[in-house]
Motif scaffolding. Structure first.
Motif, mmCIF file in Angstrom:
data_model
loop_
_atom_site.group_PDB
_atom_site.id
_atom_site.type_symbol
_atom_site.label_atom_id
_atom_site.label_comp_id
_atom_site.label_asym_id
_atom_site.label_seq_id
_atom_site.Cartn_x
_atom_site.Cartn_y
_atom_site.Cartn_z
ATOM 1 N N ALA A 79 -2.148 -0.021 1.584
ATOM 2 C CA ALA A 79 -2.027 -0.499 -0.612
ATOM 3 C C ALA A 79 -3.290 0.000 -1.310
ATOM 4 C CB ALA A 79 -3.085 -2.114 -0.117
ATOM 5 N N ILE A 80 -3.979 0.865 -0.634
ATOM 6 C CA ILE A 80 -5.398 1.941 -1.209
ATOM 7 C C ILE A 80 -3.821 2.840 -1.842
ATOM 8 C CG2 ILE A 80 -7.030 3.463 -1.334
ATOM 9 C CD1 ILE A 80 -8.005 1.404 0.679
ATOM 10 N N ILE A 81 -3.603 3.883 -0.927
ATOM 11 C CA ILE A 81 -2.705 4.877 -1.381
ATOM 12 C C ILE A 81 -1.974 4.333 -2.547
ATOM 13 C CG2 ILE A 81 -1.051 6.382 -0.506
ATOM 14 C CD1 ILE A 81 -1.421 6.225 1.561
ATOM 15 N N LEU A 82 -0.883 3.168 -3.181
ATOM 16 C CA LEU A 82 -0.236 2.413 -3.363
ATOM 17 C C LEU A 82 -0.776 2.474 -4.939
ATOM 18 C CD1 LEU A 82 2.448 0.925 -1.300
ATOM 19 C CD2 LEU A 82 2.417 2.678 -2.197
ATOM 20 N N GLY A 83 -2.070 2.451 -5.245
ATOM 21 C CA GLY A 83 -2.998 1.950 -6.047
ATOM 22 C C GLY A 83 -4.026 0.960 -5.805
ATOM 23 N N GLY A 84 -4.207 0.259 -4.964
ATOM 24 C CA GLY A 84 -4.591 -1.200 -5.087
ATOM 25 C C GLY A 84 -6.442 -0.422 -5.328
ATOM 26 N N ALA A 85 -7.044 -1.406 -5.111
ATOM 27 C CA ALA A 85 -8.826 -1.005 -5.760
ATOM 28 C C ALA A 85 -9.230 -0.764 -4.362
ATOM 29 C CB ALA A 85 -9.561 -2.775 -5.827
ATOM 30 N N LEU A 86 -9.594 0.262 -4.223
ATOM 31 C CA LEU A 86 -10.458 1.155 -2.662
ATOM 32 C C LEU A 86 -11.203 -0.232 -2.426
ATOM 33 C CD1 LEU A 86 -10.984 3.309 -1.309
ATOM 34 C CD2 LEU A 86 -12.870 3.763 -2.993
ATOM 35 N N VAL A 87 -12.569 -0.524 -3.583
ATOM 36 C CA VAL A 87 -13.484 -1.258 -2.686
ATOM 37 C C VAL A 87 -12.724 -2.632 -2.645
ATOM 38 C CG1 VAL A 87 -15.547 -2.936 -3.681
ATOM 39 C CG2 VAL A 87 -15.265 -0.502 -4.411
ATOM 40 N N THR A 88 -11.533 -3.632 -3.050
ATOM 41 C CA THR A 88 -10.998 -4.974 -2.380
ATOM 42 C C THR A 88 -10.374 -4.599 -1.344
ATOM 43 O OG1 THR A 88 -10.311 -5.488 -5.060
ATOM 44 C CG2 THR A 88 -9.140 -6.570 -3.128
ATOM 45 N N TRP A 89 -9.518 -3.460 -0.743
ATOM 46 C CA TRP A 89 -9.003 -3.074 0.391
ATOM 47 C C TRP A 89 -10.425 -3.031 1.556
ATOM 48 C CZ3 TRP A 89 -4.697 -5.390 1.251
ATOM 49 C CH2 TRP A 89 -3.772 -5.756 0.488
ATOM 50 N N THR A 90 -11.330 -1.891 1.284
ATOM 51 C CA THR A 90 -11.813 -2.578 2.091
ATOM 52 C C THR A 90 -12.419 -3.180 2.694
ATOM 53 O OG1 THR A 90 -12.266 0.277 1.194
ATOM 54 C CG2 THR A 90 -13.869 -0.606 2.249
ATOM 55 N N LEU A 91 -12.817 -3.921 1.739
ATOM 56 C CA LEU A 91 -13.771 -5.663 2.002
ATOM 57 C C LEU A 91 -12.546 -6.015 2.385
ATOM 58 C CD1 LEU A 91 -16.300 -6.333 -1.165
ATOM 59 C CD2 LEU A 91 -16.391 -5.330 1.308
ATOM 60 N N ILE A 92 -11.012 -5.925 2.228
ATOM 61 C CA ILE A 92 -10.315 -7.222 2.685
ATOM 62 C C ILE A 92 -10.229 -6.091 4.048
ATOM 63 C CG2 ILE A 92 -7.800 -6.912 3.241
ATOM 64 C CD1 ILE A 92 -7.953 -7.346 0.392
ATOM 65 N N GLY A 93 -10.043 -5.079 4.690
ATOM 66 C CA GLY A 93 -10.416 -4.260 5.523
ATOM 67 C C GLY A 93 -11.678 -5.102 6.336
ATOM 68 N N LEU A 94 -12.554 -4.514 6.396
ATOM 69 C CA LEU A 94 -13.906 -5.425 6.872
ATOM 70 C C LEU A 94 -13.898 -6.756 7.388
ATOM 71 C CD1 LEU A 94 -16.608 -3.407 4.542
ATOM 72 C CD2 LEU A 94 -16.210 -2.668 7.416
#
Length: 93
Positions: free
Chosen positions: A32-47
């Motif tokens: 999702a991050i590679i495809l242009g998603g927000a870094l902070v958002t997807w990191t928080l989702i992963g956490l």
């Protein structure tokens, strides 16, 4: 130590569930991050997913899908040296 026998070596349902689910969760977040998603958002989702999945694996362990016996504690230096002396004297006889 090489002659010790362990029944599971961590190969339990709860351990495999946690490992595979974390790989999937973080792979989805990375894609999702590679495809242009927000870094902070997807990191928080992963956490957040990691925490939820760890709780689920803990519950699985409590209901009997984890390690059956407690993990053995490592030997102290003194116990290791004593065992080494015993094996050395047994080899000399």
């Amino acid at each position: 130590m090489a002659d010790e026998h362990h029944d599971d070596h961590g190969n339990t349902v709860s351990a495999w569930f946690l490992t595979i689910s974390w790989i999937v969760a973080w792979t989805v977040a990375a894609v999702a991050i590679i495809l242009g998603g927000a870094l902070v958002t997807w990191t928080l989702i992963g956490l957040g997913l990691s925490i939820v999945l760890a709780v689920i694996a803990g519950v699985m362990k409590k209901v009997g899908l984890g390690r059956k016996e407690p993990r053995p504690y490592p030997q102290t230096r003194e116990a290791w040296e004593a065992a080494r002396k015993v094996s050395a004297t047994a080899g000399n006889n």
